[in-house]
Design an enzyme around this catalytic site. Structure first.
Site, PDB file in Angstrom:
ATOM      1  N   ASP A 221       0.970  -1.303  -0.097  1.00 59.01           N
ATOM      2  CA  ASP A 221       0.043  -0.068  -0.111  1.00 59.01           C
ATOM      3  C   ASP A 221       0.986   1.125   0.014  1.00 59.01           C
ATOM      4  O   ASP A 221       1.873   1.413   0.882  1.00 59.01           O
ATOM      5  CB  ASP A 221      -0.763   0.002   1.143  1.00 59.01           C
ATOM      6  CG  ASP A 221      -1.934   0.972   1.182  1.00 59.01           C
ATOM      7  OD1 ASP A 221      -3.139   0.724   0.447  1.00 59.01           O
ATOM      8  OD2 ASP A 221      -1.800   2.098   1.774  1.00 59.01           O
ATOM      9  N   ASN A 229      -2.691  13.091  -4.104  1.00 60.93           N
ATOM     10  CA  ASN A 229      -4.093  13.295  -4.733  1.00 60.93           C
ATOM     11  C   ASN A 229      -4.448  14.879  -4.544  1.00 60.93           C
ATOM     12  O   ASN A 229      -4.600  15.617  -5.209  1.00 60.93           O
ATOM     13  CB  ASN A 229      -4.968  12.325  -4.643  1.00 60.93           C
ATOM     14  CG  ASN A 229      -4.774  11.135  -5.429  1.00 60.93           C
ATOM     15  OD1 ASN A 229      -4.296  11.494  -6.638  1.00 60.93           O
ATOM     16  ND2 ASN A 229      -5.374  10.090  -5.154  1.00 60.93           N
ATOM     17  N   HIS A 234      -4.989  14.553  -9.437  1.00 61.13           N
ATOM     18  CA  HIS A 234      -5.090  13.235  -9.638  1.00 61.13           C
ATOM     19  C   HIS A 234      -4.260  12.630 -10.636  1.00 61.13           C
ATOM     20  O   HIS A 234      -3.757  11.608 -10.639  1.00 61.13           O
ATOM     21  CB  HIS A 234      -6.343  12.961  -9.762  1.00 61.13           C
ATOM     22  CG  HIS A 234      -7.550  12.836  -9.002  1.00 61.13           C
ATOM     23  ND1 HIS A 234      -7.675  11.807  -7.918  1.00 61.13           N
ATOM     24  CD2 HIS A 234      -8.444  13.850  -8.418  1.00 61.13           C
ATOM     25  CE1 HIS A 234      -8.539  12.100  -6.735  1.00 61.13           C
ATOM     26  NE2 HIS A 234      -9.107  13.436  -7.220  1.00 61.13           N
ATOM     27  N   ASP A 238      -2.061   9.335 -10.582  1.00 62.10           N
ATOM     28  CA  ASP A 238      -1.926   8.399 -11.561  1.00 62.10           C
ATOM     29  C   ASP A 238      -0.549   8.102 -11.988  1.00 62.10           C
ATOM     30  O   ASP A 238      -0.098   6.827 -12.317  1.00 62.10           O
ATOM     31  CB  ASP A 238      -2.634   8.866 -12.853  1.00 62.10           C
ATOM     32  CG  ASP A 238      -4.168   8.871 -12.504  1.00 62.10           C
ATOM     33  OD1 ASP A 238      -4.500   8.265 -11.729  1.00 62.10           O
ATOM     34  OD2 ASP A 238      -4.916   9.563 -13.213  1.00 62.10           O
ATOM     35  N   GLU A 264      -4.686   2.425  -3.977  1.00 65.58           N
ATOM     36  CA  GLU A 264      -3.380   2.629  -4.079  1.00 65.58           C
ATOM     37  C   GLU A 264      -2.736   1.261  -3.541  1.00 65.58           C
ATOM     38  O   GLU A 264      -1.291   1.241  -3.098  1.00 65.58           O
ATOM     39  CB  GLU A 264      -2.746   3.702  -3.149  1.00 65.58           C
ATOM     40  CG  GLU A 264      -3.109   3.495  -1.654  1.00 65.58           C
ATOM     41  CD  GLU A 264      -4.486   3.996  -1.320  1.00 65.58           C
ATOM     42  OE1 GLU A 264      -4.588   4.473  -0.154  1.00 65.58           O
ATOM     43  OE2 GLU A 264      -5.372   3.956  -2.268  1.00 65.58           O
TER      44      GLU A 264
END
Length: 336
Positions: A221, A229, A234, A238, A264
């Site tokens: 994680d 973010n 975002h 990404d 994530e």
């Protein structure tokens, strides 16, 4: 034998030449039983010598197109000689040219429709020209020769259409495989999607149970991903996800599988015992911590669980997921 693969087609060429050689040896033996002096005639050994040469060529690691073309060009003068002798004697061919129908189909299977048609044309045109030049033969044999020509034309048509069918089937199979691979992938990170990694975990557990081999699951994680973010947008998030996925794929290599579980979180399925899996997880953690991931400093937490005989996939994953949360509770950027 997979005739779609290069090695499969080489095997097909070698098998056919081996059968031709066996047929020619049998013919020589039968001739020797009837007339022993026949073995002393050099011309009777030429077809077998040619096939022996072609067998040697077929196993060389030359491009397959070269091997097949060389074989046909070597076959042609011997077949013309057989044709000449048969017409002179007023009989049908009995030598190497008897195998012309097999050569026609073989060329199409090995080279495909377009190249096969060209090479069969180069083979057939001189044979047909030689036959027309020596006609008429004995009236009693004319129908047999006409049947032979028509059979060869039919085989050419069948070989061409068969190779076209196989080419279309191979293209459709490749398209289906590509579509399936695309459907199994996570669109953003290009690792396996959740359903695909779940399926791979199930298959891996089955193999581990049957073969009594080690298997571990790593749940990874990205720490504080929501902050990336929120602060950078975002698009930046990404980029981080794609970069982490690339690092995970590189760490696992060809021996394991990487999938995006959601958000994530990633899942790694590796054929390793727990201690080796812990070392892999620690290496992954250090690599990501020490790398600028998409121009951001990123860390990850990992939970590791190893398969125990009789467990289900959900049980192994639950233990790995529990250890991931332990790593997060103890400050993140840890392996548990």
């Amino acid at each position: 034998m997979d005739i779609f693969s290069l090695e499969g087609r080489r095997q097909l060429l070698t098998l056919t030449l081996g059968l031709v050689a066996l047929g020619l040896v049998t013919q020589l033996v039968l001739q020797a039983l009837r007339w022993p002096a026949a073995l002393g005639q050099v011309e009777r050994w030429i077809p077998l010598a040619v096939v022996g040469l072609l067998l040697a060529v077929s196993r060389r690691r030359w491009p397959l197109e070269y091997s097949v073309t060389f074989s046909v060009l070597a076959f042609l003068p011997v077949a013309l000689q057989d044709l000449h002798v048969a017409l002179a004697l007023g009989t049908l061919p009995t030598g190497l040219s008897v195998w012309a129908p097999a050569v026609i189909i073989e060329v199409f299977l090995l080279l495909g429709s377009s190249a096969g048609l060209l090479l069969v044309g180069l083979l057939g045109a001189p044979l047909l020209a030689g036959l027309l030049w020596r006609f008429p033969v004995l009236p009693s044999m004319q129908q047999a020769w006409i049947n032979l020509v028509l059979t060869s034309l039919l085989l050419t048509w069948l070989g061409y259409n068969l190779s076209r069918f196989l080419e279309r089937a191979r293209r459709q199979q490749a398209q289906s495989d590509a579509a399936l691979s695309e459907a199994r992938q996570d669109a953003l990170t290009r690792v396996l999607g959740r359903a695909a990694i779940e399926a791979e975990l199930g298959l891996a557990l089955d193999r581990a149970e049957v073969h009594n081999t080690p298997l571990s699951v790593l749940v990874c994680d990205i720490d504080h991903f929501k902050g990336i973010n929120d602060h950078y947008g975002h698009a930046a998030g990404d980029q981080v996800l794609r970069a982490v996925a690339r690092l995970l794929r590189r760490s696992v290599g060809q021996s394991g599988q990487v999938g995006r579980w959601g958000g994530e979180e990633f899942v790694l399925v590796v054929p390793l015992a727990r201690n080796d899996a812990l070392r892999l997880a620690e290496r992954v953690r250090r690599d990501i911590e020490g790398t600028q991931v998409a121009d951001h400093h990123v860390t990850v937490s990992l939970g590791v669980a190893s398969y125990r005989s009789g467990e289900r996939a959900a049980q192994v994953f639950a233990r790995a997921d529990q250890r991931l949360y332990e790593a997060k509770r103890h400050g993140r950027n840890l392996v548990r």
